[in-house]
Design a protein around this motif. Structure first.
Motif, mmCIF file in Angstrom:
data_model
loop_
_atom_site.group_PDB
_atom_site.id
_atom_site.type_symbol
_atom_site.label_atom_id
_atom_site.label_comp_id
_atom_site.label_asym_id
_atom_site.label_seq_id
_atom_site.Cartn_x
_atom_site.Cartn_y
_atom_site.Cartn_z
ATOM 1 N N TYR A 32 0.850 -1.179 0.000
ATOM 2 C CA TYR A 32 0.000 0.000 0.000
ATOM 3 C C TYR A 32 0.887 1.231 0.000
ATOM 4 C CZ TYR A 32 -4.504 2.262 0.945
ATOM 5 O OH TYR A 32 -5.656 2.984 0.854
ATOM 6 N N PRO A 33 0.581 2.217 -0.815
ATOM 7 C CA PRO A 33 1.405 3.432 -0.833
ATOM 8 C C PRO A 33 1.420 4.128 0.529
ATOM 9 C CG PRO A 33 0.024 3.348 -2.778
ATOM 10 C CD PRO A 33 -0.444 2.246 -1.863
ATOM 11 N N MET A 34 2.603 4.519 0.935
ATOM 12 C CA MET A 34 2.787 5.186 2.222
ATOM 13 C C MET A 34 3.567 6.474 2.009
ATOM 14 S SD MET A 34 1.500 3.090 4.548
ATOM 15 C CE MET A 34 2.235 3.771 6.023
ATOM 16 N N GLY A 35 3.353 7.413 2.895
ATOM 17 C CA GLY A 35 4.069 8.666 2.799
ATOM 18 C C GLY A 35 4.432 9.226 4.160
ATOM 19 N N TRP A 36 5.419 10.089 4.169
ATOM 20 C CA TRP A 36 5.783 10.878 5.346
ATOM 21 C C TRP A 36 5.609 12.354 4.992
ATOM 22 C CZ3 TRP A 36 6.787 9.209 10.185
ATOM 23 C CH2 TRP A 36 7.142 7.867 10.373
ATOM 24 N N PHE A 37 4.996 13.087 5.903
ATOM 25 C CA PHE A 37 4.811 14.519 5.764
ATOM 26 C C PHE A 37 5.258 15.177 7.055
ATOM 27 C CE2 PHE A 37 2.326 15.023 1.843
ATOM 28 C CZ PHE A 37 2.036 13.704 1.565
ATOM 29 N N ARG A 38 5.418 16.477 7.009
ATOM 30 C CA ARG A 38 5.753 17.221 8.212
ATOM 31 C C ARG A 38 5.076 18.578 8.184
ATOM 32 N NH1 ARG A 38 12.227 18.365 7.098
ATOM 33 N NH2 ARG A 38 11.963 19.916 5.426
ATOM 34 N N GLN A 39 4.871 19.107 9.379
ATOM 35 C CA GLN A 39 4.244 20.422 9.497
ATOM 36 C C GLN A 39 4.912 21.197 10.613
ATOM 37 O OE1 GLN A 39 -0.027 20.325 9.952
ATOM 38 N NE2 GLN A 39 -0.219 22.413 9.190
ATOM 39 N N ALA A 40 5.496 22.313 10.235
ATOM 40 C CA ALA A 40 6.126 23.215 11.190
ATOM 41 C C ALA A 40 5.095 24.244 11.648
ATOM 42 C CB ALA A 40 7.321 23.890 10.545
ATOM 43 N N GLY A 42 2.897 27.277 12.026
ATOM 44 C CA GLY A 42 2.574 28.363 11.120
ATOM 45 C C GLY A 42 2.755 28.062 9.651
ATOM 46 N N LYS A 43 3.084 26.816 9.340
ATOM 47 C CA LYS A 43 3.306 26.447 7.941
ATOM 48 C C LYS A 43 2.358 25.327 7.530
ATOM 49 C CE LYS A 43 8.165 27.774 7.683
ATOM 50 N NZ LYS A 43 9.533 27.336 7.294
ATOM 51 N N GLU A 44 2.211 25.163 6.228
ATOM 52 C CA GLU A 44 1.379 24.096 5.709
ATOM 53 C C GLU A 44 2.122 22.758 5.816
ATOM 54 O OE1 GLU A 44 -1.195 26.631 2.394
ATOM 55 O OE2 GLU A 44 0.105 24.994 1.774
ATOM 56 N N ARG A 45 1.326 21.710 5.813
ATOM 57 C CA ARG A 45 1.904 20.385 5.829
ATOM 58 C C ARG A 45 2.643 20.148 4.509
ATOM 59 N NH1 ARG A 45 -1.663 15.676 8.403
ATOM 60 N NH2 ARG A 45 -1.683 17.365 9.955
ATOM 61 N N PRO A 88 18.062 22.595 11.893
ATOM 62 C CA PRO A 88 16.978 23.255 12.638
ATOM 63 C C PRO A 88 15.706 23.414 11.805
ATOM 64 C CG PRO A 88 19.053 24.328 13.110
ATOM 65 C CD PRO A 88 19.331 23.327 12.031
ATOM 66 N N GLU A 89 15.843 23.607 10.516
ATOM 67 C CA GLU A 89 14.660 23.760 9.665
ATOM 68 C C GLU A 89 13.888 22.453 9.460
ATOM 69 O OE1 GLU A 89 17.801 24.736 8.982
ATOM 70 O OE2 GLU A 89 18.279 24.477 6.844
ATOM 71 N N ASP A 90 14.430 21.336 9.945
ATOM 72 C CA ASP A 90 13.691 20.070 9.923
ATOM 73 C C ASP A 90 12.719 19.960 11.095
ATOM 74 O OD1 ASP A 90 16.714 18.475 8.863
ATOM 75 O OD2 ASP A 90 14.998 18.997 7.605
ATOM 76 N N THR A 91 12.764 20.909 12.006
ATOM 77 C CA THR A 91 11.870 20.898 13.153
ATOM 78 C C THR A 91 10.416 20.968 12.703
ATOM 79 O OG1 THR A 91 13.499 21.892 14.635
ATOM 80 C CG2 THR A 91 11.170 22.144 15.224
ATOM 81 N N ALA A 92 9.624 19.985 13.139
ATOM 82 C CA ALA A 92 8.225 19.905 12.728
ATOM 83 C C ALA A 92 7.586 18.710 13.421
ATOM 84 C CB ALA A 92 8.103 19.744 11.210
ATOM 85 N N VAL A 93 6.276 18.635 13.284
ATOM 86 C CA VAL A 93 5.572 17.399 13.617
ATOM 87 C C VAL A 93 5.571 16.537 12.364
ATOM 88 C CG1 VAL A 93 3.403 16.355 14.361
ATOM 89 C CG2 VAL A 93 4.136 18.561 15.334
ATOM 90 N N TYR A 94 5.999 15.310 12.510
ATOM 91 C CA TYR A 94 6.093 14.392 11.385
ATOM 92 C C TYR A 94 4.944 13.394 11.433
ATOM 93 C CZ TYR A 94 10.655 16.136 10.042
ATOM 94 O OH TYR A 94 11.685 16.932 9.588
ATOM 95 N N TYR A 95 4.333 13.207 10.268
ATOM 96 C CA TYR A 95 3.181 12.318 10.153
ATOM 97 C C TYR A 95 3.456 11.236 9.113
ATOM 98 C CZ TYR A 95 0.648 16.253 12.281
ATOM 99 O OH TYR A 95 0.223 17.266 13.108
ATOM 100 N N THR A 107 -3.589 15.715 0.421
ATOM 101 C CA THR A 107 -5.034 15.506 0.284
ATOM 102 C C THR A 107 -5.380 14.168 -0.356
ATOM 103 O OG1 THR A 107 -4.953 16.725 -1.800
ATOM 104 C CG2 THR A 107 -5.591 17.964 0.167
ATOM 105 N N THR A 108 -4.407 13.499 -0.925
ATOM 106 C CA THR A 108 -4.677 12.218 -1.579
ATOM 107 C C THR A 108 -4.532 11.030 -0.643
ATOM 108 O OG1 THR A 108 -2.397 11.955 -2.331
ATOM 109 C CG2 THR A 108 -3.905 13.145 -3.792
#
Length: 122
Positions: A32-40, A42-45, A88-95, A107-108
């Motif tokens: 099954y296709p899987m992905g990693w995203f992050r959101q800092a 004040g920024k978009e995911r 430091p710019e990698d700081t985010a919540v990772y999903y 969104t997909t």
């Protein structure tokens, strides 16, 4: 139904490494296709890495290519994101996410984990 649970986040100094895990139920990395995203704050995911059907092809955002590596263990139903040379710019919540397309567009994806915080200090 797919359930995803991330772990492995934390605080690390710049140049350090972390490995995030995403435990999946009902699906495996290669099926099954899987992905990693992050959101800092004040920024978009934003897209980090993803694999399409079969898991043999993995692609990365330009900002992490060469530093991050996505992999999976089908026996453990777990997907990983190895993060090296952190900045430091990698700081985010990772999903982690699962969806039928494995695209760069959040969104997909149909299923999402709760996220894990990664903080990189300078």
């Amino acid at each position: 139904q797919v359930q995803l649970v991330e772990s492995g986040g934390g605080l690390v100094q710049a140049g350090g490494s972390l490995r995030l895990s995403c435990a999946t139920s009902g699906r495996t990395f290669s099926s099954y296709p899987m992905g990693w995203f992050r959101q800092a704050p004040g920024k978009e995911r934003e897209f980090v890495a993803a694999t399409r059907w079969g898991g043999s092809t993995i692609y990365y955002a330009a900002s992490v290519k060469g530093r991050f590596a996505m992999s999976g263990d089908n026996a453990k139903n777990t997907v990983y994101l190895q993060m090296n040379s952190l900045k430091p710019e990698d700081t985010a919540v990772y999903y982690c996410a699962a969806g039928p397309s494995g695209s760069v567009f959040s969104t997909t994806y149909n299923y999402w984990g709760q996220g894990t915080q990664v903080t990189v200090s300078s």
